[in-house]
Design a protein around this motif. Structure first.
Motif, PDB file in Angstrom:
ATOM      1  N   ALA A  68       0.726  -1.073  -0.167  1.00  0.00           N
ATOM      2  CA  ALA A  68       0.127   0.118   0.017  1.00  0.00           C
ATOM      3  C   ALA A  68       0.768   1.133  -0.092  1.00  0.00           C
ATOM      4  O   ALA A  68       0.468   2.158  -0.593  1.00  0.00           O
ATOM      5  CB  ALA A  68      -0.978  -0.136   1.300  1.00  0.00           C
ATOM      6  N   TRP A  69       2.001   1.124   0.743  1.00  0.00           N
ATOM      7  CA  TRP A  69       2.789   2.344   0.897  1.00  0.00           C
ATOM      8  C   TRP A  69       3.657   2.504  -0.592  1.00  0.00           C
ATOM      9  O   TRP A  69       3.516   3.698  -1.039  1.00  0.00           O
ATOM     10  CB  TRP A  69       4.043   2.299   1.834  1.00  0.00           C
ATOM     11  N   ARG A  70       3.786   1.607  -1.414  1.00  0.00           N
ATOM     12  CA  ARG A  70       4.481   1.521  -2.408  1.00  0.00           C
ATOM     13  C   ARG A  70       3.542   2.040  -3.532  1.00  0.00           C
ATOM     14  O   ARG A  70       3.939   3.082  -4.365  1.00  0.00           O
ATOM     15  CB  ARG A  70       5.065   0.349  -2.766  1.00  0.00           C
ATOM     16  N   LYS A  71       2.214   1.573  -3.663  1.00  0.00           N
ATOM     17  CA  LYS A  71       1.273   2.228  -4.213  1.00  0.00           C
ATOM     18  C   LYS A  71       1.054   3.706  -4.248  1.00  0.00           C
ATOM     19  O   LYS A  71       0.882   4.459  -5.262  1.00  0.00           O
ATOM     20  CB  LYS A  71      -0.122   1.569  -4.168  1.00  0.00           C
ATOM     21  N   GLU A  72       1.304   4.178  -3.117  1.00  0.00           N
ATOM     22  CA  GLU A  72       0.990   5.810  -2.880  1.00  0.00           C
ATOM     23  C   GLU A  72       2.305   6.673  -3.157  1.00  0.00           C
ATOM     24  O   GLU A  72       2.124   7.779  -2.983  1.00  0.00           O
ATOM     25  CB  GLU A  72       0.568   5.959  -1.277  1.00  0.00           C
ATOM     26  N   HIS A  73       3.510   5.992  -3.433  1.00  0.00           N
ATOM     27  CA  HIS A  73       4.468   6.588  -3.684  1.00  0.00           C
ATOM     28  C   HIS A  73       5.244   6.111  -5.395  1.00  0.00           C
ATOM     29  O   HIS A  73       6.344   5.595  -4.999  1.00  0.00           O
ATOM     30  CB  HIS A  73       5.588   6.349  -2.650  1.00  0.00           C
ATOM     31  N   PRO A  74       4.364   6.305  -6.101  1.00  0.00           N
ATOM     32  CA  PRO A  74       4.923   5.902  -7.426  1.00  0.00           C
ATOM     33  C   PRO A  74       6.470   6.288  -8.031  1.00  0.00           C
ATOM     34  O   PRO A  74       7.277   5.770  -8.385  1.00  0.00           O
ATOM     35  CB  PRO A  74       3.902   6.428  -8.387  1.00  0.00           C
ATOM     36  N   ARG A  75       6.633   7.742  -7.638  1.00  0.00           N
ATOM     37  CA  ARG A  75       7.838   8.451  -7.970  1.00  0.00           C
ATOM     38  C   ARG A  75       8.848   7.789  -6.923  1.00  0.00           C
ATOM     39  O   ARG A  75      10.002   7.616  -7.608  1.00  0.00           O
ATOM     40  CB  ARG A  75       7.661   9.982  -7.736  1.00  0.00           C
ATOM     41  N   ILE A  76       8.871   7.790  -5.897  1.00  0.00           N
ATOM     42  CA  ILE A  76      10.004   7.184  -4.994  1.00  0.00           C
ATOM     43  C   ILE A  76      10.419   5.889  -5.386  1.00  0.00           C
ATOM     44  O   ILE A  76      11.137   5.485  -5.634  1.00  0.00           O
ATOM     45  CB  ILE A  76       9.547   6.883  -3.480  1.00  0.00           C
ATOM     46  N   ARG A  77       9.318   4.922  -5.759  1.00  0.00           N
ATOM     47  CA  ARG A  77       9.190   3.688  -6.208  1.00  0.00           C
ATOM     48  C   ARG A  77      10.069   3.619  -7.755  1.00  0.00           C
ATOM     49  O   ARG A  77      11.118   2.769  -7.658  1.00  0.00           O
ATOM     50  CB  ARG A  77       8.121   2.738  -6.431  1.00  0.00           C
ATOM     51  N   ALA A  78       9.650   4.372  -8.502  1.00  0.00           N
ATOM     52  CA  ALA A  78      10.264   4.422  -9.936  1.00  0.00           C
ATOM     53  C   ALA A  78      12.091   4.935  -9.723  1.00  0.00           C
ATOM     54  O   ALA A  78      12.901   4.423 -10.297  1.00  0.00           O
ATOM     55  CB  ALA A  78       9.668   5.520 -10.500  1.00  0.00           C
ATOM     56  N   THR A  79      11.896   5.759  -8.760  1.00  0.00           N
ATOM     57  CA  THR A  79      13.532   6.356  -8.324  1.00  0.00           C
ATOM     58  C   THR A  79      14.434   5.149  -7.989  1.00  0.00           C
ATOM     59  O   THR A  79      15.621   5.405  -8.378  1.00  0.00           O
ATOM     60  CB  THR A  79      13.588   7.528  -7.506  1.00  0.00           C
ATOM     61  N   TRP A  80      13.924   4.162  -7.274  1.00  0.00           N
ATOM     62  CA  TRP A  80      14.903   3.172  -6.985  1.00  0.00           C
ATOM     63  C   TRP A  80      15.383   2.446  -8.096  1.00  0.00           C
ATOM     64  O   TRP A  80      16.654   2.284  -8.102  1.00  0.00           O
ATOM     65  CB  TRP A  80      14.091   1.999  -6.133  1.00  0.00           C
ATOM     66  N   TYR A  81      14.505   2.192  -9.297  1.00  0.00           N
ATOM     67  CA  TYR A  81      15.138   1.507 -10.396  1.00  0.00           C
ATOM     68  C   TYR A  81      15.925   2.430 -11.427  1.00  0.00           C
ATOM     69  O   TYR A  81      16.718   2.052 -11.895  1.00  0.00           O
ATOM     70  CB  TYR A  81      13.938   1.038 -11.005  1.00  0.00           C
ATOM     71  N   GLU A  82      15.450   3.835 -11.337  1.00  0.00           N
ATOM     72  CA  GLU A  82      16.285   4.725 -12.337  1.00  0.00           C
ATOM     73  C   GLU A  82      17.767   4.837 -11.662  1.00  0.00           C
ATOM     74  O   GLU A  82      18.427   4.912 -12.415  1.00  0.00           O
ATOM     75  CB  GLU A  82      15.501   6.025 -12.077  1.00  0.00           C
ATOM     76  N   LEU A  83      17.827   4.992 -10.513  1.00  0.00           N
ATOM     77  CA  LEU A  83      19.321   4.908  -9.712  1.00  0.00           C
ATOM     78  C   LEU A  83      19.911   3.926 -10.184  1.00  0.00           C
ATOM     79  O   LEU A  83      20.960   3.807 -10.347  1.00  0.00           O
ATOM     80  CB  LEU A  83      19.112   5.269  -8.382  1.00  0.00           C
ATOM     81  N   GLN A  84      19.316   2.613  -9.907  1.00  0.00           N
ATOM     82  CA  GLN A  84      20.086   1.366 -10.131  1.00  0.00           C
ATOM     83  C   GLN A  84      20.324   1.395 -11.707  1.00  0.00           C
ATOM     84  O   GLN A  84      21.440   1.022 -11.870  1.00  0.00           O
ATOM     85  CB  GLN A  84      19.079   0.388  -9.705  1.00  0.00           C
ATOM     86  N   ASP A  85      19.483   1.567 -12.402  1.00  0.00           N
ATOM     87  CA  ASP A  85      19.755   1.678 -13.932  1.00  0.00           C
ATOM     88  C   ASP A  85      20.876   2.619 -14.393  1.00  0.00           C
ATOM     89  O   ASP A  85      21.953   2.228 -15.072  1.00  0.00           O
ATOM     90  CB  ASP A  85      18.616   1.832 -14.684  1.00  0.00           C
ATOM     91  N   ALA A  86      20.934   3.708 -13.726  1.00  0.00           N
ATOM     92  CA  ALA A  86      21.809   4.976 -14.081  1.00  0.00           C
ATOM     93  C   ALA A  86      23.202   4.439 -13.513  1.00  0.00           C
ATOM     94  O   ALA A  86      24.225   4.215 -14.199  1.00  0.00           O
ATOM     95  CB  ALA A  86      21.520   6.285 -13.432  1.00  0.00           C
ATOM     96  N   ALA A  87      23.359   3.793 -12.309  1.00  0.00           N
ATOM     97  CA  ALA A  87      24.634   3.516 -11.860  1.00  0.00           C
ATOM     98  C   ALA A  87      25.269   2.147 -12.666  1.00  0.00           C
ATOM     99  O   ALA A  87      26.264   2.204 -12.810  1.00  0.00           O
ATOM    100  CB  ALA A  87      24.294   2.854 -10.379  1.00  0.00           C
ATOM    101  N   ILE A  88      24.361   1.225 -12.959  1.00  0.00           N
ATOM    102  CA  ILE A  88      24.765  -0.025 -13.690  1.00  0.00           C
ATOM    103  C   ILE A  88      25.092   0.364 -15.167  1.00  0.00           C
ATOM    104  O   ILE A  88      26.237   0.107 -15.630  1.00  0.00           O
ATOM    105  CB  ILE A  88      23.608  -1.089 -13.852  1.00  0.00           C
ATOM    106  N   GLY A  89      24.456   1.345 -15.796  1.00  0.00           N
ATOM    107  CA  GLY A  89      24.836   2.023 -17.050  1.00  0.00           C
ATOM    108  C   GLY A  89      26.205   2.644 -17.138  1.00  0.00           C
ATOM    109  O   GLY A  89      26.919   2.503 -17.909  1.00  0.00           O
ATOM    110  N   ALA A  90      26.333   3.230 -16.052  1.00  0.00           N
ATOM    111  CA  ALA A  90      27.643   4.009 -15.938  1.00  0.00           C
ATOM    112  C   ALA A  90      28.946   3.042 -16.073  1.00  0.00           C
ATOM    113  O   ALA A  90      29.887   3.397 -16.302  1.00  0.00           O
ATOM    114  CB  ALA A  90      27.842   5.107 -14.965  1.00  0.00           C
ATOM    115  N   VAL A  91      28.706   1.961 -15.188  1.00  0.00           N
ATOM    116  CA  VAL A  91      29.734   1.049 -15.139  1.00  0.00           C
ATOM    117  C   VAL A  91      30.092   0.084 -16.394  1.00  0.00           C
ATOM    118  O   VAL A  91      31.050   0.101 -16.768  1.00  0.00           O
ATOM    119  CB  VAL A  91      29.488  -0.144 -14.031  1.00  0.00           C
ATOM    120  N   ARG A  92      28.851   0.266 -17.182  1.00  0.00           N
ATOM    121  CA  ARG A  92      29.063  -0.571 -18.447  1.00  0.00           C
ATOM    122  C   ARG A  92      29.582   0.354 -19.342  1.00  0.00           C
ATOM    123  O   ARG A  92      30.177  -0.089 -20.591  1.00  0.00           O
ATOM    124  CB  ARG A  92      27.398  -0.934 -18.911  1.00  0.00           C
ATOM    125  N   CYS A  93      29.376   1.735 -19.351  1.00  0.00           N
ATOM    126  CA  CYS A  93      29.964   2.548 -20.516  1.00  0.00           C
ATOM    127  C   CYS A  93      30.920   3.597 -19.788  1.00  0.00           C
ATOM    128  O   CYS A  93      30.348   4.503 -19.451  1.00  0.00           O
ATOM    129  CB  CYS A  93      28.723   3.228 -21.060  1.00  0.00           C
TER     130      CYS A  93
END
Length: 302
Positions: free
Chosen positions: A123-148
Motif C-alpha cells: 500500500a505504501w509503495r502504491k502511494e509513492h510511485p515516484r519514489i518507487r520509480a527512482t529506486w530503479y532509475e538510480l540502479q539503472d543509471a549506476a549500472i549503465g555508468a559501469v557498463r559505459c
C-alpha cells in the motif's frame, strides 16, 4: 541489561555548557523523508510537508496511515499512527520489505504479522510511485555508468538529478549540491534479478552479520566487496544531501556568530550566553538560519 547500552542512553546528559553558558539545539524535522520525496519528485508528499509546516495540513504519519487505511488522517488514532504511519515511513522509503518493516516495528513496540506487514508495504509503495520509480532509475543509471565508462547517466527529478559516471577505477555520483560520492572498484556480477552493482568498501557490522559480503580475491577483514541496489543508492544520495544541508547551516550559524560545539545526525548544538536577551533571541535566530536553503536545494521543504 547491557552496561554499555545503559551507558549509551546516559551520554546526552554528559554534555554540559560552560559556566554562564547554555546549550541551544535544533534539528531538522523528518529530513530524510523530505529528502526522499524531494529527490524523487513525489510532489503530493512535498505539498503535504509544506502544508504541515505552516499549520494547514496533517502530520505525515497521520496522512500516511490514513492513505493506507482508507480513512481521513484526523481519524487516525495513536496505535494506527505508529503501525501504519511512522513505521512504514521510516522503514520503506529505501526499498525496504517485510524484514525492514518488522525490524522498525520492533524498535517502536509495534506487533504486526508478516502478512499484514506485506500489505502495508504494498500500500505504501502504491502511494509513492515516484519514489518507487527512482529506486530503479538510480540502479539503472549506476549500472549503465559501469557498463559505459566515461558516459554520464542521470536519475531522479529533472531539477535535482543524481549523475553517475565511471572514471578510472571509481564510480562517481554527482549530487545536486555539487559534491560527489565515490564507489571504489565497481563491478557488475550476476544477481537474482539480473546484473547487480558491487563495489569495494569497509563492510558494516550489518553487512557481516547478514552475509552481504561478496567473494573477491582482494577481500580483507576491513575491506571487502559488497552489493547494492536502487533503494540503497537512494539512501546514499538522500543522506548525503541532508548532510550537505546540515553542513551549510553550520557555516551560516558560524558566520552569524554562533558557537557551534556539536552536531550529530540532523541536529546542531551551539553554546551561547545564558543572559535573558540571548535566551530570547538565540533559538529564534538559530531556527531561521537553519531553515534557509541554498540555491541548489530550491523547493526542499526544510
Amino acid at each position: 541489561g547491557s552496561p554499555m547500552t545503559a551507558l549509551s542512553r546516559c551520554l546526552r546528559g554528559f554534555f554540559v555548557p560552560a559556566p554562564g553558558k547554555v546549550l541551544v539545539g535544533g534539528d531538522y524535522s523528518a529530513v530524510e523523508g523530505r529528502g526522499t520525496a524531494w529527490i524523487a519528485g513525489e510532489e503530493w508528499k512535498l505539498r503535504a510537508f509544506r502544508a504541515y509546516d505552516v499549520g494547514t495540513g496533517p502530520g505525515i504519519y497521520e496522512l500516511t496511515a490514513g492513505k493506507i487505511l482508507g480513512i481521513p488522517p484526523e481519524k487516525v488514532d495513536g496505535k494506527q499512527r505508529q503501525a501504519y504511519g511512522k513505521v512504514p515511513e521510516l522503514a520503506l522509503g529505501y526499498q525496504g520489505g517485510v524484514g525492514a518493516f518488522q525490524q522498525m516495528a520492533t524498535t517502536y513496540g509495534v506487533q504486526i504479522g508478516d502478512e499484514e506487514a506485506d500489505k502495508i508495504k504494498n500500500a505504501w509503495r502504491k502511494e509513492h510511485p515516484r519514489i518507487r520509480a527512482t529506486w530503479y532509475e538510480l540502479q539503472d543509471a549506476a549500472i549503465g555508468a559501469v557498463r559505459c565508462p566515461g558516459d554520464t547517466f542521470e536519475a531522479g527529478h529533472p531539477a535535482r538529478r543524481a549523475k553517475f559516471r565511471k572514471v578510472g577505477s571509481f564510480l562517481w555520483c554527482l549530487l545536486p549540491s555539487g559534491r560527489v560520492l565515490c564507489y571504489p572498484y565497481p563491478k557488475l556480477l550476476p544477481g537474482v534479478y539480473g546484473d547487480q552493482l558491487t563495489y569495494m568498501a569497509v563492510p558494516s557490522p550489518d553487512d557481516k552479520k547478514k552475509g552481504k559480503i561478496i567473494h573477491d580475491p582482494n577481500n580483507a577483514p576491513n575491506w571487502a566487496r559488497v552489493g547494492t541496489y536502487g533503494g540503497s543508492l537512494l539512501e546514499n544520495v538522500v543522506q548525503a544531501v541532508c548532510r550537505d544541508l546540515l553542513a551549510e547551516a553550520m557555516l551560516r550559524l558560524d558566520d552569524a556568530g554562533f558557537n557551534v560545539v556539536l552536531h550529530v545526525h540532523d541536529e546542531i548544538v551551539c553554546e551561547e550566553d545564558a543572559s535573558e536577551a540571548g535566551l530570547a533571541m538565540d533559538p529564534i535566530e538559530m531556527g531561521a538560519l537553519m531553515n534557509e536553503v541554498p540555491a541548489w536545494a530550491k523547493d526542499f521543504p526544510v
